[in-house]
Structures are given as C-alpha cells and as structure tokens.
Design a protein around this motif. Sequence first.
Motif, PDB file in Angstrom:
ATOM      1  N   MET A  64       0.659  -1.252  -0.036  1.00 21.31           N
ATOM      2  CA  MET A  64      -0.137   0.061   0.023  1.00 21.31           C
ATOM      3  C   MET A  64       0.924   1.296  -0.094  1.00 21.31           C
ATOM      4  N   SER A  65       0.847   2.185  -0.877  1.00 21.91           N
ATOM      5  CA  SER A  65       1.346   3.224  -0.863  1.00 21.91           C
ATOM      6  C   SER A  65       0.900   4.396  -0.206  1.00 21.91           C
ATOM      7  N   ILE A  66       1.593   4.987   0.745  1.00 25.82           N
ATOM      8  CA  ILE A  66       1.211   6.001   1.691  1.00 25.82           C
ATOM      9  C   ILE A  66       2.038   7.302   1.547  1.00 25.82           C
ATOM     10  N   GLU A  67       1.530   8.434   1.818  1.00 25.59           N
ATOM     11  CA  GLU A  67       2.402   9.579   1.752  1.00 25.59           C
ATOM     12  C   GLU A  67       2.655  10.157   3.274  1.00 25.59           C
ATOM     13  N   LYS A  68       3.611  10.261   3.638  1.00 22.87           N
ATOM     14  CA  LYS A  68       3.871  10.476   5.147  1.00 22.87           C
ATOM     15  C   LYS A  68       3.748  12.102   5.364  1.00 22.87           C
ATOM     16  N   PRO A  69       3.523  12.555   6.442  1.00 25.58           N
ATOM     17  CA  PRO A  69       3.178  13.748   6.652  1.00 25.58           C
ATOM     18  C   PRO A  69       4.250  14.798   6.171  1.00 25.58           C
ATOM     19  N   GLY A  70       5.393  14.236   6.271  1.00 20.30           N
ATOM     20  CA  GLY A  70       6.618  15.323   5.759  1.00 20.30           C
ATOM     21  C   GLY A  70       6.947  15.244   4.402  1.00 20.30           C
ATOM     22  N   GLY A  71       6.054  14.519   3.644  1.00 16.54           N
ATOM     23  CA  GLY A  71       6.620  14.386   2.273  1.00 16.54           C
ATOM     24  C   GLY A  71       7.040  13.073   1.849  1.00 16.54           C
ATOM     25  N   VAL A  72       7.218  12.169   2.659  1.00 20.13           N
ATOM     26  CA  VAL A  72       8.107  11.201   2.379  1.00 20.13           C
ATOM     27  C   VAL A  72       6.727  10.115   1.829  1.00 20.13           C
TER      28      VAL A  72
ATOM     29  N   ALA B 135      23.451  22.863   2.445  1.00 21.32           N
ATOM     30  CA  ALA B 135      23.206  24.309   2.240  1.00 21.32           C
ATOM     31  C   ALA B 135      21.788  24.586   3.260  1.00 21.32           C
ATOM     32  N   HIS B 136      20.978  23.648   3.282  1.00 17.56           N
ATOM     33  CA  HIS B 136      19.691  23.770   4.146  1.00 17.56           C
ATOM     34  C   HIS B 136      20.135  23.659   5.510  1.00 17.56           C
ATOM     35  N   PHE B 137      21.030  22.764   5.852  1.00 16.82           N
ATOM     36  CA  PHE B 137      21.617  22.586   7.201  1.00 16.82           C
ATOM     37  C   PHE B 137      22.245  23.699   7.843  1.00 16.82           C
ATOM     38  N   LEU B 138      23.072  24.456   6.880  1.00 16.18           N
ATOM     39  CA  LEU B 138      24.022  25.637   7.448  1.00 16.18           C
ATOM     40  C   LEU B 138      22.931  26.639   7.586  1.00 16.18           C
ATOM     41  N   LYS B 139      21.868  26.893   6.694  1.00 15.74           N
ATOM     42  CA  LYS B 139      20.976  27.938   6.700  1.00 15.74           C
ATOM     43  C   LYS B 139      19.887  27.659   7.989  1.00 15.74           C
ATOM     44  N   ALA B 140      19.575  26.417   8.177  1.00 13.04           N
ATOM     45  CA  ALA B 140      18.620  26.236   9.245  1.00 13.04           C
ATOM     46  C   ALA B 140      19.515  26.444  10.713  1.00 13.04           C
TER      47      ALA B 140
ATOM     48  N   TYR C  83       8.608  26.059   8.038  1.00 15.59           N
ATOM     49  CA  TYR C  83       8.053  25.046   7.231  1.00 15.59           C
ATOM     50  C   TYR C  83       7.752  23.647   8.201  1.00 15.59           C
ATOM     51  N   VAL C  84       8.321  23.540   9.299  1.00 20.97           N
ATOM     52  CA  VAL C  84       8.164  22.260  10.216  1.00 20.97           C
ATOM     53  C   VAL C  84       6.736  22.667  11.076  1.00 20.97           C
ATOM     54  N   THR C  85       6.510  23.988  11.611  1.00 25.98           N
ATOM     55  CA  THR C  85       5.186  24.413  12.127  1.00 25.98           C
ATOM     56  C   THR C  85       4.065  24.032  11.050  1.00 25.98           C
ATOM     57  N   ALA C  86       4.332  24.473  10.029  1.00 23.57           N
ATOM     58  CA  ALA C  86       3.200  24.615   9.018  1.00 23.57           C
ATOM     59  C   ALA C  86       2.934  22.950   8.476  1.00 23.57           C
ATOM     60  N   ASN C  87       3.914  22.466   8.397  1.00 24.15           N
ATOM     61  CA  ASN C  87       3.821  20.776   8.070  1.00 24.15           C
ATOM     62  C   ASN C  87       3.073  19.886   9.290  1.00 24.15           C
ATOM     63  N   ILE C  88       3.541  20.265  10.475  1.00 25.79           N
ATOM     64  CA  ILE C  88       2.825  19.502  11.600  1.00 25.79           C
ATOM     65  C   ILE C  88       1.481  20.052  11.686  1.00 25.79           C
ATOM     66  N   VAL C  89       0.970  21.206  11.616  1.00 25.03           N
ATOM     67  CA  VAL C  89      -0.295  21.860  11.879  1.00 25.03           C
ATOM     68  C   VAL C  89      -1.123  21.463  10.602  1.00 25.03           C
ATOM     69  N   TRP C  90      -0.740  21.617   9.407  1.00 24.53           N
ATOM     70  CA  TRP C  90      -1.420  21.244   8.159  1.00 24.53           C
ATOM     71  C   TRP C  90      -1.574  19.790   8.017  1.00 24.53           C
TER      72      TRP C  90
ATOM     73  N   LEU D 286      15.604  17.332  11.232  1.00 18.59           N
ATOM     74  CA  LEU D 286      14.744  16.083  10.883  1.00 18.59           C
ATOM     75  C   LEU D 286      14.210  16.225   9.860  1.00 18.59           C
ATOM     76  N   ALA D 287      13.516  17.421   9.559  1.00 18.38           N
ATOM     77  CA  ALA D 287      12.879  18.006   8.316  1.00 18.38           C
ATOM     78  C   ALA D 287      13.510  17.815   7.245  1.00 18.38           C
ATOM     79  N   ILE D 288      14.774  18.170   7.147  1.00 17.92           N
ATOM     80  CA  ILE D 288      15.869  18.318   6.150  1.00 17.92           C
ATOM     81  C   ILE D 288      16.392  16.884   5.647  1.00 17.92           C
ATOM     82  N   GLU D 289      16.672  16.164   6.711  1.00 20.18           N
ATOM     83  CA  GLU D 289      17.091  14.714   6.689  1.00 20.18           C
ATOM     84  C   GLU D 289      15.954  14.066   5.876  1.00 20.18           C
ATOM     85  N   GLU D 290      14.651  14.228   6.449  1.00 23.01           N
ATOM     86  CA  GLU D 290      13.697  13.361   5.866  1.00 23.01           C
ATOM     87  C   GLU D 290      13.475  13.511   4.238  1.00 23.01           C
TER      88      GLU D 290
END
Length: 463
Positions: free
Chosen positions: A1-9, A59-64, A344-351, A264-268
């Motif tokens: 069964m193919s599913i979409e994880k909350p973070g986009g995985v 780049a995301h890691f350094l920026k975050a 991004y993380v707050t919006a991802n969790i809430v939405w 965690l959102a970046i690693e995901e």
Amino acid sequence: MSIEKPGGVVGRTTLPAVKQSTTGNDKSKKIAQSVVTDDYDPYEHRQVKHPTNNWQTFAHFLKASIGTGVLAMPAAFANAGYVNGLILTIIIGIIAVHSLHILIECMYELCKRKRVPYLTFSEAMTIGFQEGPPIFKCILPIAKPFVDGFLAFYHFGTCCVYVVFIAESIKQIIDEYSVVLDVRLHMCFILLPLFLIFSIRNLQILATFSSVANLLLFVGFGVILYYVFDDLPAIQERKPFETLNKLPIFFGTVLFALEAIGILAIEENMEKPKAFVRPCGTLNVGMLIVLGLYIAMGFFGYWKYGDKALGSITLNLPQKAILAQVIKIFFAITIWISYALQGYVTANIVWNKYLAKRVKDNGKHVLFELLVRCAIVLLTFTFAIALPDLSLFLSLVGAFCLSILGLIFPALLQICVQYRTGYGKWKFRLTKNLLLVTFGAVGGIMGTYVSIMEIVRAYTKYS
C-alpha cells in the motif's frame, strides 16, 4: 500500500512479520526479530516527492543552523564570562550533536522493526514508549500530540524571534535616513514579504534561496569580525566568569543557537539520507562548522563589546557606517529566508498532520494550506508585537522547548529502544541517558524560570 508521510515521504509499508509475544523462548524471539529487521533498510525504501541532493541538504543545514542564535552569542557570553562561555559552549555543542545522533539512530532502528521507510519524531516517540519500560505506558495517549506540540511551538517561537530581528535591523537603517518609528511599525512593513516567502511549500525550491543566503551570511560574518577585531580592548577588561544566577540565560541562548532539532525535516527530504549521519557526513561536518563559528562569534564579540553586547551583535555595529548598514540588510535577507525554513516544520505539523484530513475537497487543499500558512505568519507577528525583546525570546524558546526536544526526548527514546536489547555492561547506556535527562530538565527549568521573570520585567517596560 503506497502512503504519503506527513513530511512528504512516500514509501511502501508492510505489517511487521513478527509480533511481540509474551510466551516462548526469549533467545528465539530475538533471533526471529533480527531476521525480519536486518534485511530491511528503511533508507532504501524511502521515496521523496522533491528530494534534495547532498549539497542542497548541506546548504539547508547551514541555513537552518546559522540564524539569529549565532548573532546572540556575544550576549550569551556576557552572561557567562569568556572562560565559562568557551567551555560550556563546547560541552553543550557536543551534547547537542550526540543527542541528534541518538535520535536519528533510534528512529532508524524503529523503522527497521516496523518495516516502514520513515517515522516522524512523534510517531517514533509513541512507538518507543510502547516498546519501552512499563512506566511510560501511562503517557502513551498524549505522546504524539505532546511531541508535535513542542516541535510546532519551538519553530513557531523561532519565527517570532526572526520577525523581531528583521524589524530591528531595518529600524536601525531607516532611523538614520528617515523618520524614527517604533520597531512594531517596522514589523507591520515586513508582513507582506513574510507571507510571500512562507507561501513556498517546496524545500527543493527553497534550496536556491538557502545557497544565496549562506553566501550573504559568510560575507556578513567576515564584516562583523572586521569590526570586532578593530581596536580590541584588553582581555583583562572582560570577566572570565560570571555569577551563577546569569547562567540560565546563557544556557537557554546557547541551546537555542546550537540545537538543530529542525534538521529532521531536512534529513527526511534527502535523496541519500545515509550521507547525513556518516562520520564525515552532513551532520558532523555541518555542526563542526557551526560550533566553530558560534564559539568565535561569542568569544570575540564579548571581548569587543563586553556587557554592552546586544541581543544581536549586528545591533552593536556602527550606526552610521555604510558597510555596517549593508551587512544589516544582508542578515535581514538571510533571516527572512530562514523564516520559511523554520516555519516549514510548524506548517507541516499543523496542516499535514491535523488539518489536511478535515478538508474533504482535494481541489481546495492548496488554498487552505496557504490560508493556514498566512495564519501562522499573523500569529508570529502578533507574538513579536507583544514582546519585541530579541534576547529574551531566544532564551525562553531555547530553555523551554529545546531542553525537552533536543535533550530529554532523544535520551528517553534511546532508553525505550534499548529496553528489549539491554543497556550494556553496568547499564552504562541507561546511566548516560538518565544523566542527559537530568541535565536537560535542570537546565530547562532554571532557564525557563529566569527567562519568564525577565520577560515579565520587559513586558512592564514595553507596555
């Protein structure tokens, strides 16, 4: 069964081949468990809609990780002294990196056991409490919303800090060339740019912004160090140690600066997530750069400005110097981009976790998600208006949220994950994690208490 994880995985899930049993030979159960887990690699089954490559992830890691926290390090050192600040920053940095490693390792181990490509932080904590010591069973019903709530609130608080920082930076420049306005009015002026950057929902698109922001950051740091090293006073004029009652503010600020739970959102969303936790991978190399930068900024910034160091060192730069004004603009732009990454993380969790499933019409999902993002921006703006004090926001968010998310939860998760396999000779791993929990709890409680007391005083001042 193919599913979409909350973070986009996106991945394939199967039921665990072996269920936990209360009967039978324990050795046989362990062997059977190893058979079904060792041949399953969650990373190989993980699929991502918009994966980021290693350089984009870096780049995301350094920026975050490099945000307003690094600019607050001189003020943090002012609450510790240059010797205390140097030693304690290294200790907190090592503990923070270790906590991130055990968190990712435990999440990976639970993915193997459940044979799923990815688990969110809250899902991993819930499963961990299920499989861990019986004492944790009582908190199972609230585990998932509790972890999600802390994650969302931490990133929300970070966004509040960013609103204050951007407004303060713009105010200093405008004050020189135009009418002097209250910082809260400048917050109103940046609302539209915040809406625009926060409407970008794809980390892959934000990677380009992150690369530009990182370039501006390092140029900005170079200019800051130029001003810092210009006519340094004698080191004897600064305090090597500060009184103990100031250390809680230091703890909260440094933890805010160094703890990168949002990665965690970046690693995901990585194309090759194994590269993240290698000995010379994104996490270790990135944190080594971040820690070195933070120590240099804190030590030399305090040496230069002493107790006059403000919540952001950019606010200590010469008010009338053109170069300093350009750098303030650079940092305002980079923090504006960081606002989207943190939010991004707050919006991802809430939405994705709590609101998306309530929208029946799939055609309206994008519209409603944008409305939710607009609401988050307005809420961060409201909180920033209520208390425009950068250093106190930093300390409170760091002490309250990150002591729990970055120190206590990873240690508790490892205690639970290792419960079935044992804690080693003399129960070393259990003792180590209990010390981490104690360190996080004591530092968090003291830091939160002192920060709230300071906020009460500041609120009286601003109201």
